[in-house]
Design a protein around this motif. Structure first.
Motif, short mmCIF file in Angstrom:
data_model
loop_
_atom_site.label_atom_id
_atom_site.label_comp_id
_atom_site.label_asym_id
_atom_site.label_seq_id
_atom_site.Cartn_x
_atom_site.Cartn_y
_atom_site.Cartn_z
N VAL A 186 0.83 -1.20 0.00
CA VAL A 186 0.00 0.00 0.00
C VAL A 186 0.87 1.25 0.00
N LEU A 187 1.97 1.23 0.73
CA LEU A 187 2.90 2.35 0.70
C LEU A 187 3.48 2.52 -0.71
N ALA A 188 3.79 1.40 -1.35
CA ALA A 188 4.31 1.47 -2.72
C ALA A 188 3.30 2.10 -3.66
N THR A 189 2.02 1.83 -3.44
CA THR A 189 0.98 2.45 -4.28
C THR A 189 1.03 3.96 -4.15
N ARG A 190 1.20 4.46 -2.94
CA ARG A 190 1.30 5.91 -2.73
C ARG A 190 2.51 6.48 -3.49
N ILE A 191 3.63 5.77 -3.41
CA ILE A 191 4.83 6.24 -4.10
C ILE A 191 4.63 6.25 -5.61
N LYS A 192 4.07 5.17 -6.14
CA LYS A 192 3.88 5.08 -7.59
C LYS A 192 2.93 6.15 -8.09
N GLN A 193 1.89 6.43 -7.32
CA GLN A 193 0.96 7.48 -7.73
C GLN A 193 1.66 8.83 -7.81
N ASN A 194 2.53 9.11 -6.85
CA ASN A 194 3.26 10.38 -6.86
C ASN A 194 4.26 10.44 -8.00
N VAL A 195 4.90 9.30 -8.31
CA VAL A 195 5.83 9.25 -9.44
C VAL A 195 5.09 9.50 -10.75
N ARG A 196 3.90 8.93 -10.87
CA ARG A 196 3.09 9.17 -12.08
C ARG A 196 2.73 10.65 -12.22
N ASP A 197 2.66 11.35 -11.07
CA ASP A 197 2.34 12.77 -11.09
C ASP A 197 3.57 13.65 -11.28
N GLY A 198 4.75 13.03 -11.42
CA GLY A 198 5.93 13.82 -11.76
C GLY A 198 7.11 13.72 -10.82
N ALA A 199 6.97 13.03 -9.68
CA ALA A 199 8.10 12.91 -8.76
C ALA A 199 9.18 12.01 -9.36
N ASP A 200 10.43 12.28 -9.02
CA ASP A 200 11.54 11.43 -9.43
C ASP A 200 11.69 10.26 -8.46
N LEU A 201 12.10 9.11 -8.98
CA LEU A 201 12.33 7.93 -8.16
C LEU A 201 13.67 7.32 -8.53
N LEU A 202 14.59 7.32 -7.57
CA LEU A 202 15.91 6.71 -7.73
C LEU A 202 15.93 5.42 -6.92
N VAL A 203 16.27 4.31 -7.57
CA VAL A 203 16.31 3.01 -6.89
C VAL A 203 17.70 2.42 -7.05
#
Length: 747
Positions: free
Chosen positions: A223-240
């Motif tokens: 569920v936390l990952a869902t929150r992160i993915k939604q924000n990334v779809r809205d333009g946030a950068d994600l470094l893994v």
């Protein structure tokens, strides 16, 4: 439609706290009606509660007819601030364990012939009191140890720590936090003051950038990952950054594969680039930190060439990540056990804390550090409540004379200022004969300890062992007495989730058989061993907690229930709780973040000609820890019925291995046989295996000798191993088919 709704209303009467079924949203009404069938809700118990799986802290309504859990449905957004209408597959469906045929419902004692027989509570508790009491009388309280449970409530874990010190007379009390995030606690406490997440879920949802490492977020915290993915779809950068291309990497702005065991190297490489290119927050560093010059000097050796040589991360990827961090207005730094379960895990965390601080990403909306905790209550029960060898509740140091005197007066006992044994040290002490008796509550040490073969020998040789759990698990095989506990759906209390939010857990059905809640068992046992405990409810226990623990000073059941949760620090009953740490100052003597230079460290064990591969371990979506709960859910077991080993295609071709083949994995400590999954998620020099099944216990391979010097965390994430195909075993497995259910169920 009106006729259908009228029919549903005949089947569904929502009686929870006087809410009529007519007030339910259309979708929820029919969802509940479908789940409970022809049973009327007036015949059911409905309770809003907190999930008993991971520490995200999802809330939902549970429906029970008194015999089983019939449905789990998300509550409204206001009362479920973390998950809203979302649930993961385990939180929504995995309640079969409550009614499992092998559920412990009566105490068991070992008979003279070595077998187990059922016993009354009186007989079992008297035997425990005599067994533990005899060791204490002959060898002193220091010869006893207690392993607490991060699945139990805050109130119960508070009593576990109190029981160890007041009743047993030992500071050797610890919990599974030692095996996972104790490196986080040690590293963050040294730098910032609190060994916990500085952010709220709101910060995670609104940040401009994420740096995630050692976190299989979509499977361990869906569920936390869902929150992160939604924000990334809205333009946030994600470094893994991770040794495996975990599913969250599919959404990443940048994914970098790293060699296991060298995390501080690439983190320091990014820090060096940021400093060298003036991308750091000069004002924040000058005003709110100390030790910057030490960090600046220590990172000089981590040139792009050196980082690539050690970790495999190319210079351009280090530069790209650093530029992204430098340009972001806000960033959240998240990690789990891939960063911490190392012989130098505390150094890894300090390196990450340095990076977050020099970029100014602390104390502001959308910024902070977020170690994602694993078990449902490892933050509260495993840390805040003080079932620890060096801390009382609220991280109050037992070596502090003033603090110790406070607890000695409150608990009416003498307490040694000497730290007790950490969990991993308990087993080493037992091997030496210094620890002779253990009381293990809600922890399957026979599977979770490093070097399982050695742990089994130690458990077998103890003078006296008590196991308190839902099931007769692998650890209980070595017990003298097994006590039946009840699950989180059968009792009331609180859990504290990964962002420090204390939330209610409410009983929705009676305990199965003669099982009891952990706090009731402890109280009965304490009184049999000469104490006078008289708690009438878990709410009374929390009242004692807040009287002795400044972090929880304003936390009561009444407030938590009425306000939907409280984030600590919450020092008094007029305090609203703290959404975000370090807005004004750090929790240090001078209010500054104490940055520390971190040099080069290597894993304790590296590959060689005999053991040429690095094994790393972790979780999968459709299982949970050692499987105590999920293995008893038929639907769950269809997706991941066993452990497996992931092997890179080039490596598999070299060794003649195909997906479905049985593969023997050997280390210097043992061997297991598991089916292969051939995949490029791992690199050619790395193999990965989950941790969930006793028959292929991966911790037979891991190292029990090399512990983090600051936190005593084992090095689960790096073991040198060899692999070979087991002749005569081959079963075709379609990797895409294996992956599809996992991805579909992730949200």
């Amino acid at each position: 439609m009106e006729r259908a709704r009228a029919q549903a209303l005949q089947n569904v009467e929502h009686v929870a706290e006087g809410v009529a079924a007519e007030t339910l949203p259309e979708g929820k009404l029919f969802e509940v009606a479908s789940a409970v069938g022809d049973k009327r809700l007036s015949e059911l118990t409905v309770a809003d509660t907190t999930c008993g799986y991971c520490a995200v802290g999802c809330r939902f309504d549970l429906y029970s007819d008194g015999e089983e859990i019939l449905a789990a449905r998300p509550t409204d957004d206001e009362n479920a601030p973390v998950n809203g209408i979302s649930t993961c597959v385990k939180g929504k469906f995995s309640y079969g364990f409550v009614n499992s045929d092998d559920r412990l419902t009566k105490p068991l004692v070992r008979a003279e012939d070595g077998s187990f027989r059922t016993a009354s509570w009186d007989e079992a508790l008297n035997r425990v009191a005599e067994g533990l009491g005899a060791i204490k009388e002959e060898h002193g309280g220091e010869a006893l140890s207690l392993i607490a449970s991060s699945k139990a409530t805050n109130e119960e874990n508070y009593l576990m720590g109190k029981f160890a010190r007041q009743v047993l007379g030992t500071n050797s009390v610890d919990n599974c936090n030692r095996l996972c995030h104790s490196s986080t606690v040690a590293g963050l406490a040294q730098t910032y003051g609190y060994g916990a997440a500085s952010v709220s879920t709101e910060d995670i949802e609104q940040t401009d950038c994420y740096l995630l490492t050692g976190s299989n977020t979509t499977e361990a915290h869906p569920v936390l990952a869902t929150r992160i993915k939604q924000n990334v779809r809205d333009g946030a950068d994600l470094l893994v950054f991770d040794p495996r291309e975990v599913q969250i990497a599919e959404y990443a702005t940048q994914y970098s594969r790293v060699q296991p065991g060298y995390d501080a190297v690439w983190i320091n490489g990014i820090t060096r680039y940021i400093i060298e290119n003036d991308l750091y927050d000069e004002a924040f560093v000058a005003e709110r930190t100390s030790g910057f010059e030490d960090v600046k000097a220590s990172v000089q050796e981590f040139t792009p060439e050196r980082v690539e040589e050690v970790t495999g991360v190319p210079p351009e990827e280090i530069a790209s990540a650093a530029e992204t961090l430098g340009a972001a207005d806000t960033c959240v730094f998240g990690w789990t056990l891939g960063l911490t379960e190392h012989s130098h895990g505390t150094e890894n965390v300090i390196a990450m804390a340095n990076l977050a601080a020099i970029t100014g990403n602390l104390g502001k909306p959308g910024t902070g550090v977020s170690p994602f905790r694993g078990q449902n209550n490892v933050q509260g029960g495993g840390g805040d409540m003080g079932p620890l060898p060096d801390n009382f509740p609220g991280y109050q140091d037992i070596a502090d004379d003033e603090i110790r005197a406070k607890f000695e007066e409150a608990w009416d006992c003498d307490i040694s200022p000497e730290y007790g044994h950490y969990t991993t040290q308990m087993f080493l002490a037992a091997h030496r004969g210094d620890v002779r008796g253990m009381y293990i509550i809600g922890e399957n040490a026979a599977l979770s300890e490093p070097g399982v073969n050695h742990a089994e020998e130690i458990l077998r040789d103890l003078d006296f062992l008590v196991v308190q759990d839902l099931f007769h698990n692998e650890t209980a095989e070595y017990a003298d007495v097994v006590l039946p506990a009840c699950s989180f759906v059968e009792k009331t209390g609180t859990f504290t989730n990964t962002d420090r939010t204390v939330q209610m857990v409410k009983q929705v059905m009676p305990p199965k058989g003669d099982s009891r809640s952990d706090w009731e068992i402890l109280q009965d046992l304490a009184n049999r061993m000469g104490r006078d405990w008289n708690y009438a409810s878990s709410a009374e226990i929390m009242d004692e907690v807040n009287a002795l623990t400044p972090l929880y000073g304003g936390v009561t059941h009444e407030r938590v229930d009425s306000e939907g949760g409280l984030q600590w620090p919450c020092p008094h009953e007029d305090h609203p709780g703290t959404k975000r740490l370090y807005e004004d100052a750090f929790n240090t003597d001078d209010g500054l973040a104490h940055l520390q230079g971190i040099g080069f460290s290597a894993p304790a064990e590296t590959p060689d000609d005999e053991y040429p591969f690095t094994l790393t371990t972790g979780r999968v979506l459709y299982q949970y820890h050692t499987g105590t709960m999920t293995h008893r859910e038929e639907g769950i077991m269809q997706y991941t019925p066993s452990d497996f080993v992931e092997i890179h295609p080039d490596t598999a071709a070299e060794y003649g291995i195909e997906s479905g083949d049985e593969v023997r994995i050997r280390s210097r400590r043992g061997e297991i046989v598991v089916p292969a999954q051939v995949t490029d998620r791992v690199g050619p020099d790395t193999v990965f295996a989950p941790i969930h099944f006793a028959e292929s216990a991966v911790n037979r391979l891991t190292d029990e000798d090399h512990l983090d010097p600051a936190a005593a965390t084992p090095e689960y994430k790096v073991s040198a191993v060899s692999i070979e195909r087991v002749d005569g075993h081959h079963e075709t497995a379609d990797e895409d088919e294996r992956e599809q259910p996992r991805a579909a169920g992730d949200d």
